[in-house]
Design an enzyme around this catalytic site. Structure first.
Site: not given
Ligand SMILES: *Cc1c(COP(=O)(O)O)cnc(C)c1O
Length: 425
Positions: A281, A320, A324, A350, A378, A283-284, A244
């Site tokens: 965990e 995105r 969002y 369209c 994403y 991601g972004r 996150g």
């Molecule tokens: C999407 C997600 C992440 C990663 O979130 P980011 O905002 O991309 O860091 C980590 N854990 C879980 C369970 C997720 O669903």
């Protein structure tokens, strides 16, 4: 001029470069729309986490839904990273990229029996379980396969991550996680069911979080629970704080990964949990600022109320903004002299919601290439074929060389699985 996001992105003599490679040349060589990633930028982001975690029991599990290209997974797997997956398909990708199943945690509210079975046979490290029903199902499948499933309960800490409602996941009203008040009871159930072994606890409070405070609030709530569950005689080994962490799209200044991690570790130490294993965990924050989307200007359409700059990338390539209302920087790949005008940068799909950026001050002409910045997360991962548009190609810059890591999709691939009706009569 400073560019938001990545130190790997810069302008030299008016030309935009990523990791030293001129983006105009890549657009000409590979065509547009084109995703371009810097491997060095991804590794740099990962190193931020790993540096701060050095000497501690830890595992960084890249949340691969952010960008699941095999080359990206390979890059992280080679650097000792694990993976956070949300489907059986993602596990197949990890294995195809040479990643280790014993470094995979399996998240998601709706795992199917088939996915559980596959993950158990592959030997994933842990299931992040989100409900009592899922726990019972996993117990049954594990017993059937004849193995023990390591489980962590995803707990909803009910903290507000202060982010967009669609990407906030840690509040009571979200579909994710087990309510804090029920967690101890569900741990008792987990400990009593056959085929399961309690391994950890996890949470994930949202996305694009730009402060440390919500993480520390969540950690405190989680550690309170760990203490309660352990007092009930059930040992918990690891704490997984989810992902996150935000990135810079415009003027956000999120904490750096090492700042976040060091404050989390300090809080764990202060509460006497310093020896516990910490999983994260992200991601972004590992891939977002490492990528751009290149797109060519097809038509300029000045109007009474608005000027439209119509480009060859659309909401199907980069969702995105439409989904969002996300703001992503748009930069001309080659600077052009002349008057800037205000443009809505839109795609050919369209839908009125098909826009990449609104009211942008740009000096552009038809045929110019634009770069949408911070598109590494994403972006391609959410791309669709809406309007029968083949998905873009992807290139990774590796040691100064551009490598094609995904071919542009062919239109005929899009309907290859479709069957015309048998002719009647
Ligand atoms: C999407 C997600 C992440 C990663 O979130 P980011 O905002 O991309 O860091 C980590 N854990 C879980 C369970 C997720 O669903």
């Amino acid at each position: 001029m400073t560019l938001p996001g990545s130190p790997f992105l810069s302008r030299r003599d008016g030309a935009l470069t990523l990791d030293g490679v001129a983006l105009q040349a890549l657009a000409e060589r590979f065509g547009t729309p084109l995703y371009v990633y810097s491997q060095a930028a991804m590794l740099d982001a990962l190193a931020g986490y790993q540096r701060a975690l050095a000497g501690r029991r830890h595992l960084v599990c890249y949340a691969m839904k952010a960008n699941s290209n095999l080359a990206v997974l390979q890059t992280f797997a080679k650097s000792g990273c694990g993976f956070d997956i949300v489907s059986g398909g993602e596990l197949r990708r990890v294995l195809a990229a040479g990643g280790r199943a014993d470094r995979v945690v399996f998240s998601g509210v709706g795992k199917t029996r088939a996915e559980m079975r596959f993950a158990l046979q592959a030997g994933v490290r842990c299931f992040n379980v989100e409900s009592e029903s899922e726990l019972r199902r996993l117990s049954a499948v594990a017993s059937d396969v004849g193995v023990t499933a390591a489980v962590s309960l995803r707990v909803n800490p009910d903290v507000d991550a202060g982010t967009h409602p669609y990407i906030s996941t840690g509040l009571r009203e979200n579909k994710f996680g087990i309510a804090h008040d029920h967690a101890v009871a569900v741990y008792r159930l987990a400990a009593s069911l056959p085929g399961l072994r309690v391994a950890g606890i996890d949470c994930h409070i949202g996305s694009q979080i730009t402060q440390v405070a919500p993480y520390l609030d969540a950690l405190d709530r989680i550690l309170d629970l760990v203490e309660e569950v352990e007092a009930a005689g059930i040992a918990i080994d690891h704490v997984d704080l989810g992902g996150g962490l935000g990135i810079t799209y415009t003027d956000e200044s999120p904490p750096r990964p090492d700042e976040l991690v060091s404050q989390v570790l300090a809080r764990m130490d202060a509460r006497g949990h310093g020896r516990r294993e910490l999983l994260l965990e992200p991601g972004r924050s590992l891939v977002g600022n490492a990528g751009v989307l290149l797109t060519e200007v097809l038509y300029l359409k000045p109007g009474e109320a608005k000027n439209f700059c119509i480009v060859d990338a659309a909401m199907n390539d980069l969702m995105r903004p439409a989904l969002y209302e996300a703001w992503m920087a748009i930069e001309p790949v080659r600077e052009r002299q002349g008057q800037r005008q205000r443009w809505d940068v839109v795609g050919p799909v369209c839908e009125s919601g098909d826009w990449l950026g609104r009211e942008r001050e740009l000096a552009v002409d038809e045929g110019d290439v634009l770069a949408v910045l911070s598109a590494g997360a994403y972006g391609m991962a959410m791309a669709s074929n809406y309007n029968t548009r083949p998905r873009a190609a992807e290139v990774m810059i590796v040691g100064g060389e551009a490598v094609l890591v995904r071919e542009r999709e062919r239109t005929t691939d899009l309907f290859a699985g479709e069957r015309p009706l048998p002719s009647v009569g």
